[in-house]
Design an enzyme around this catalytic site. Structure first.
Site, PDB file in Angstrom:
ATOM      1  N   ASP A  39      63.160  -6.400  47.974  1.00  0.00           N
ATOM      2  CA  ASP A  39      61.797  -6.715  47.557  1.00  0.00           C
ATOM      3  C   ASP A  39      61.614  -6.266  46.117  1.00  0.00           C
ATOM      4  O   ASP A  39      62.260  -5.302  45.670  1.00  0.00           O
ATOM      5  CB  ASP A  39      60.787  -6.003  48.470  1.00  0.00           C
ATOM      6  CG  ASP A  39      59.420  -6.668  48.445  1.00  0.00           C
ATOM      7  OD1 ASP A  39      59.116  -7.426  49.387  1.00  0.00           O
ATOM      8  OD2 ASP A  39      58.660  -6.439  47.478  1.00  0.00           O
ATOM      9  N   ASN A  92      63.165 -15.507  51.244  1.00  0.00           N
ATOM     10  CA  ASN A  92      61.780 -15.513  51.705  1.00  0.00           C
ATOM     11  C   ASN A  92      60.765 -15.151  50.630  1.00  0.00           C
ATOM     12  O   ASN A  92      59.599 -15.502  50.747  1.00  0.00           O
ATOM     13  CB  ASN A  92      61.643 -14.547  52.885  1.00  0.00           C
ATOM     14  CG  ASN A  92      60.208 -14.283  53.253  1.00  0.00           C
ATOM     15  OD1 ASN A  92      59.529 -15.130  53.842  1.00  0.00           O
ATOM     16  ND2 ASN A  92      59.707 -13.103  52.871  1.00  0.00           N
ATOM     17  N   SER A 144      56.796 -24.054  53.343  1.00  0.00           N
ATOM     18  CA  SER A 144      55.361 -24.000  53.614  1.00  0.00           C
ATOM     19  C   SER A 144      54.914 -25.385  54.056  1.00  0.00           C
ATOM     20  O   SER A 144      55.579 -26.383  53.757  1.00  0.00           O
ATOM     21  CB  SER A 144      54.597 -23.583  52.353  1.00  0.00           C
ATOM     22  OG  SER A 144      53.208 -23.801  52.494  1.00  0.00           O
ATOM     23  N   TYR A 157      52.097 -23.905  43.389  1.00  0.00           N
ATOM     24  CA  TYR A 157      52.650 -23.508  44.682  1.00  0.00           C
ATOM     25  C   TYR A 157      53.191 -24.731  45.428  1.00  0.00           C
ATOM     26  O   TYR A 157      54.309 -24.722  45.938  1.00  0.00           O
ATOM     27  CB  TYR A 157      51.566 -22.827  45.507  1.00  0.00           C
ATOM     28  CG  TYR A 157      52.021 -22.341  46.864  1.00  0.00           C
ATOM     29  CD1 TYR A 157      52.682 -21.121  46.998  1.00  0.00           C
ATOM     30  CD2 TYR A 157      51.786 -23.093  48.011  1.00  0.00           C
ATOM     31  CE1 TYR A 157      53.103 -20.667  48.240  1.00  0.00           C
ATOM     32  CE2 TYR A 157      52.205 -22.643  49.259  1.00  0.00           C
ATOM     33  CZ  TYR A 157      52.855 -21.436  49.365  1.00  0.00           C
ATOM     34  OH  TYR A 157      53.269 -20.990  50.605  1.00  0.00           O
ATOM     35  N   LYS A 161      57.110 -25.422  46.509  1.00  0.00           N
ATOM     36  CA  LYS A 161      57.511 -25.500  47.914  1.00  0.00           C
ATOM     37  C   LYS A 161      58.060 -26.874  48.278  1.00  0.00           C
ATOM     38  O   LYS A 161      58.967 -26.993  49.107  1.00  0.00           O
ATOM     39  CB  LYS A 161      56.329 -25.129  48.821  1.00  0.00           C
ATOM     40  CG  LYS A 161      55.935 -23.660  48.734  1.00  0.00           C
ATOM     41  CD  LYS A 161      57.058 -22.734  49.187  1.00  0.00           C
ATOM     42  CE  LYS A 161      56.618 -21.289  49.243  1.00  0.00           C
ATOM     43  NZ  LYS A 161      57.698 -20.388  49.727  1.00  0.00           N
ATOM     44  N   VAL A 190      49.346 -18.395  57.469  1.00  0.00           N
ATOM     45  CA  VAL A 190      49.850 -17.214  58.153  1.00  0.00           C
ATOM     46  C   VAL A 190      49.023 -16.001  57.708  1.00  0.00           C
ATOM     47  O   VAL A 190      48.678 -15.864  56.532  1.00  0.00           O
ATOM     48  CB  VAL A 190      51.335 -16.984  57.829  1.00  0.00           C
ATOM     49  CG1 VAL A 190      51.898 -15.828  58.663  1.00  0.00           C
ATOM     50  CG2 VAL A 190      52.144 -18.259  58.074  1.00  0.00           C
TER      51      VAL A 190
END
Length: 280
Positions: A39, A92, A144, A157, A161, A190
């Site tokens: 991360d 991810n 997504s 975004y 994606k 989510v």
């Protein structure tokens, strides 16, 4: 449909400190895998790793910015040197960028593409040589619903994606003969902190969590997403829509694109109203 159990010995999960990444680390770790969570927030990754070790999982942590290709190469080399192999690469890490198009500057576009798209490219490129030598491996990318249909008011975004889905499908075809599987799972909304923390929020970004709930009153949990994503991997699916909303809208966009576009336009107008209400 026959399923092949997913049981990697060593796995690397980026963006693993929280949310879907953490849930994937747990889901994979429970299958007996040694898991490295990476991360950009190294301290958060270590806290998460400590929590998962306390639950009996074999987890270590590293800090990395997935947009840094050299850093991703170094991380994969370190994992292989330490663990002896790398069976599953879970790309991810991601950021949310939302708001009207005219409010996005170059840095919004660059960071969305650097993290959401090039982060996936960097992780995949770093691990392919290892998996080719092993003769096996699995790459799992986080997409997504925005990667399966056009989503207005979040174009950096959405573009990133959509590209992740295209990249995953193309790479899957390239490496299938080498024993390497590539999958991209695409959830709708989510319940993670991503909904509350858009990257460098624009003036009229609005309350994205409130907007998400108008479309999907019951947000999906990270744990549910992780389980269904791995189930899709076991089924051998390249593109894995997660949840009924994602499945329905994906099919609609493929066969009735005009209907989906009208729905997206109405959703855009709804988000505009929510934003303006919040400003009053």
């Amino acid at each position: 449909m026959a399923r092949t159990p997913f049981a990697p010995r060593v796995s690397l999960v980026t963006g693993g400190a929280a949310g879907i990444g953490r849930a994937l680390a747990v889901e994979i770790g429970r299958r007996g895998s040694r898991v490295v969570i990476a991360d950009i927030d190294a301290a958060a990754a270590e806290r998460t790793a400590a929590e998962l070790r306390a639950d009996g999982l074999t987890v270590t942590a590293r800090g990395v910015d997935v947009a840094d290709a050299a850093a991703m190469d170094d991380l994969v080399r370190e994992v292989v040197a330490t663990e002896g192999r790398l069976d599953a690469m879970v790309n991810n890490a991601g950021i949310l960028v939302n708001g009207p198009f005219e409010e996005f500057d170059d840095h919004h576009w660059r960071r969305a593409l650097d993290v959401n798209l090039l982060g996936v490219v960097n992780g995949s490129r770093a691990v392919l040589a290892v998996m080719r030598e092993q003769g096996s491996g699995t790459i799992i990318n986080t997409g997504s619903l925005a990667g399966l249909m056009v989503s207005p008011r979040m174009l950096p975004y959405t573009v990133s994606k959509q590209a992740v889905v295209a990249f995953s499908r193309g790479l899957a075809l390239e490496v299938a003969a080498q024993g390497i599987g590539v999958h991209v799972f695409c959830p709708a909304f989510v319940d993670t902190k991503l909904l509350d923390e858009p990257y460098d929020a624009t003036t009229h970004a609005g309350d994205f969590r409130r907007y998400a709930r108008t479309l999907q009153p019951r947000l999906t949990t990270s744990e549910t997403v992780a389980r269904r994503a791995i189930r899709g991997v076991e089924a051998g699916s390249t593109v894995i829509p997660v949840g009924l909303l994602a499945q329905a809208l994906w099919r609609s966009d493929r066969f009735l694109p005009g209907l989906t576009d009208r729905g997206s336009r109405q959703a855009c107008e709804r988000q505009d109203r929510i934003t303006h209400e919040g400003e009053r």
